[in-house]
Design a protein around this motif. Structure first.
Motif, PDB file in Angstrom:
ATOM      1  N   PHE A  41       0.850  -1.195   0.000  1.00 28.74           N
ATOM      2  CA  PHE A  41       0.000   0.000   0.000  1.00 28.74           C
ATOM      3  C   PHE A  41       0.880   1.237   0.000  1.00 28.74           C
ATOM      4  CE2 PHE A  41      -2.201   3.220   2.791  1.00 28.74           C
ATOM      5  CZ  PHE A  41      -3.059   3.676   1.807  1.00 28.74           C
ATOM      6  N   TRP A  42       0.610   2.164  -0.935  1.00 31.49           N
ATOM      7  CA  TRP A  42       1.381   3.406  -1.048  1.00 31.49           C
ATOM      8  C   TRP A  42       0.503   4.612  -0.762  1.00 31.49           C
ATOM      9  CZ3 TRP A  42       4.645   3.249  -6.206  1.00 31.49           C
ATOM     10  CH2 TRP A  42       5.606   2.238  -6.101  1.00 31.49           C
ATOM     11  N   GLU A  76       7.489  12.778  -2.678  1.00 33.10           N
ATOM     12  CA  GLU A  76       7.139  13.231  -4.028  1.00 33.10           C
ATOM     13  C   GLU A  76       6.171  12.212  -4.618  1.00 33.10           C
ATOM     14  OE1 GLU A  76       8.040  16.095  -5.105  1.00 33.10           O
ATOM     15  OE2 GLU A  76       9.386  16.531  -3.441  1.00 33.10           O
ATOM     16  N   PHE A  77       4.986  12.149  -4.019  1.00 40.04           N
ATOM     17  CA  PHE A  77       4.095  11.024  -4.262  1.00 40.04           C
ATOM     18  C   PHE A  77       3.535  10.987  -5.684  1.00 40.04           C
ATOM     19  CE2 PHE A  77      -0.071   8.795  -3.284  1.00 40.04           C
ATOM     20  CZ  PHE A  77       0.517   7.544  -3.231  1.00 40.04           C
ATOM     21  N   GLN A  83       5.596   7.286 -12.272  1.00 36.24           N
ATOM     22  CA  GLN A  83       6.729   6.452 -12.670  1.00 36.24           C
ATOM     23  C   GLN A  83       6.430   4.968 -12.487  1.00 36.24           C
ATOM     24  OE1 GLN A  83       9.774   8.079 -10.150  1.00 36.24           O
ATOM     25  NE2 GLN A  83      10.007   9.945 -11.363  1.00 36.24           N
ATOM     26  N   ALA A  84       5.745   4.642 -11.386  1.00 40.35           N
ATOM     27  CA  ALA A  84       5.445   3.237 -11.100  1.00 40.35           C
ATOM     28  C   ALA A  84       4.501   2.644 -12.141  1.00 40.35           C
ATOM     29  CB  ALA A  84       4.842   3.112  -9.704  1.00 40.35           C
TER      30      ALA A  84
END
Length: 441
Positions: A41-42, A76-77, A83-84
């Motif tokens: 989880f991010w 820097e969410f 990017q992910a």
């Protein structure tokens, strides 16, 4: 409830290791119906976020002990998520603030199962403006925690009023704010200080920078216009209402009628005591409680800037939850999302971050002292004007880019050169170019 939620604001961050499950993979297959396995989880790395998520995830794991959650916080969410997804390395569950359109269009995120929440349940339980950017081709892919209503609040430094001998009208307490913008201006003018050259040194009412772009959009709507053209997938700013909105923002930052400094963030000005009043959002209250605990401040609802208008503001779906299509343990992922978006958890989240809850049934029992500024009051009274919030334009796919990049840049240039036509033309041309690129991507 109040004591419990206030504690959330003051909770120090626990270490991520407490939230990380132990042991290896379970070897399960998606579709086995079990609520177990490993999840990643991010979310964003800030203290209010950790103050909420640390105890909330612990509660979830007490309910589902077979689910191991690895939580990662990123400063820097927005860049990290982009990017992910581009690299195909996204986690199982993400808390995100942005529109889901690109990810849904690309097949990267999962549809919300009816067993978690049907479309009918979502539309009955949530504010409409909070849902639009969580939807693609009439199907929902994300569940919001908050409705991001920009600038519906007015904050007053009561210490400065006392120092200047300015009395706050009693009606502001009784009505949760000034009856009109002209009434607000009367007080702002008494509190504004200028140097010998006429420059504002203390704002009576600070409103520039940090969300004033949304103020500009709401002013267009308050004047009776609309910058959105969903039928033609366009935006329009070269209008009479657009000109009036720009003129009004300029009017009170420059010249004899200026009540706001034009070069400083309204939040920073209020924190530093160089603004007696400022326009803001409900989350300001939570931050003020931490940043200026010794200042006596009050909070009210902003009146409409335009005489005779409703207090229209810009509202959109804020932070919410999505599940990756490649998540191998969707049962556990959706159980986690369902838990985190319950009325109770949505309320706790909104209170901890000072946001307005996206669920209509969250934070219904908040109590506050009308004579004192507080998080409870900021959220409670903002809920009263939330029905006047208008969604910023989910059809654009990235409306936040329009508001916080294109419009923001042109307004800042407007303060420098005063060229309203150039600012509006730039907003319209770059906004329509953005929409065209989004639709053709």
């Amino acid at each position: 409830m109040k004591k419990r939620f206030t504690a959330l604001l003051l909770t120090t961050a626990m270490t991520a290791s407490l939230l990380t499950g132990c042991g290896g993979a379970k070897g399960w297959e998606d579709g086995d119906g079990k609520i177990d396995g490993d999840l990643t989880f991010w979310t964003q790395d800030t203290e209010p976020w950790k103050a909420y998520f640390n105890p909330a995830i612990k509660e979830f794991q007490e309910k589902y002990p077979e689910v191991n959650i690895q939580v990662e916080y990123f400063p820097e969410f927005d860049q990290k998520i982009t990017q992910a997804f581009s690299a195909g390395e996204e986690p199982d569950v993400i808390q995100t603030w942005s529109s889901i359109t690109d990810w849904a269009k690309g097949g990267k995120i999962a549809l919300i199962p009816d067993s978690v929440m049907s479309a009918e349940e979502l539309e009955n339980n949530y504010y409409e403006s909070a849902l639009k950017n969580k939807k693609y081709e009439d199907k929902y892919y994300g569940i919001p925690s908050e409705i991001n209503v920009e600038s519906p609040s007015l904050y007053v430094n009561m210490d400065i009023l006392k120092q200047e001998g300015v009395e706050l009208p009693k009606s502001w307490i009784e009505n949760n704010g000034p009856a009109s913008f002209s009434e607000l201006l009367e007080v702002a003018e008494q509190l504004t200080q200028k140097d010998s050259g006429g420059q504002v040194t203390r704002s009576g009412l600070a409103y520039t920078y940090a969300q004033w772009e949304a103020n500009f959009l709401s002013l267009i709507l308050q004047h009776g216009g609309d910058y959105k053209d969903e039928a033609n997938n366009q935006v329009h700013f070269l209008t009479e209402e657009g000109r009036k909105a720009a003129e009004m923002l300029l009017k009170y930052t420059q010249g004899e009628e200026a009540v706001s400094d034009e070069g400083e963030s309204r939040y920073d000005a209020f924190i530093q005591g160089t603004a007696a009043m400022c326009v803001g959002a409900p989350w300001y209250a939570g931050s003020f409680s931490i940043d200026i605990p010794d200042v006596n401040w009050q909070v009210f609802n902003m009146p409409a800037w335009v005489e005779g208008s409703d207090p229209i503001s810009i509202g959109t779906g804020g932070w919410g939850y999505i599940v990756s299509e490649k998540c191998e343990n969707k049962e556990a992922a959706w159980a986690f999302v369902e838990f985190m978006t319950s009325a109770e958890q949505t309320g706790k989240w909104a209170y901890a971050t000072g946001a307005l809850p996206a669920r209509k049934d969250a934070l219904e029992d908040l109590e506050y002292d009308p004579e004192q500024g507080s998080v409870d009051k900021a959220i409670s009274i903002a809920k009263d004007v939330q029905p006047f919030a208008e969604e910023e334009g989910a059809y654009m796919q990235t409306p936040s880019t329009l508001t916080y990049t294109i419009v923001r840049e042109k307004l800042r240039q407007l303060l420098v050169d005063g060229d309203i036509e150039a600012a509006l033309k730039g907003m319209e041309e770059e906004g329509n170019q953005m929409i065209e690129e989004n639709l053709n991507r």
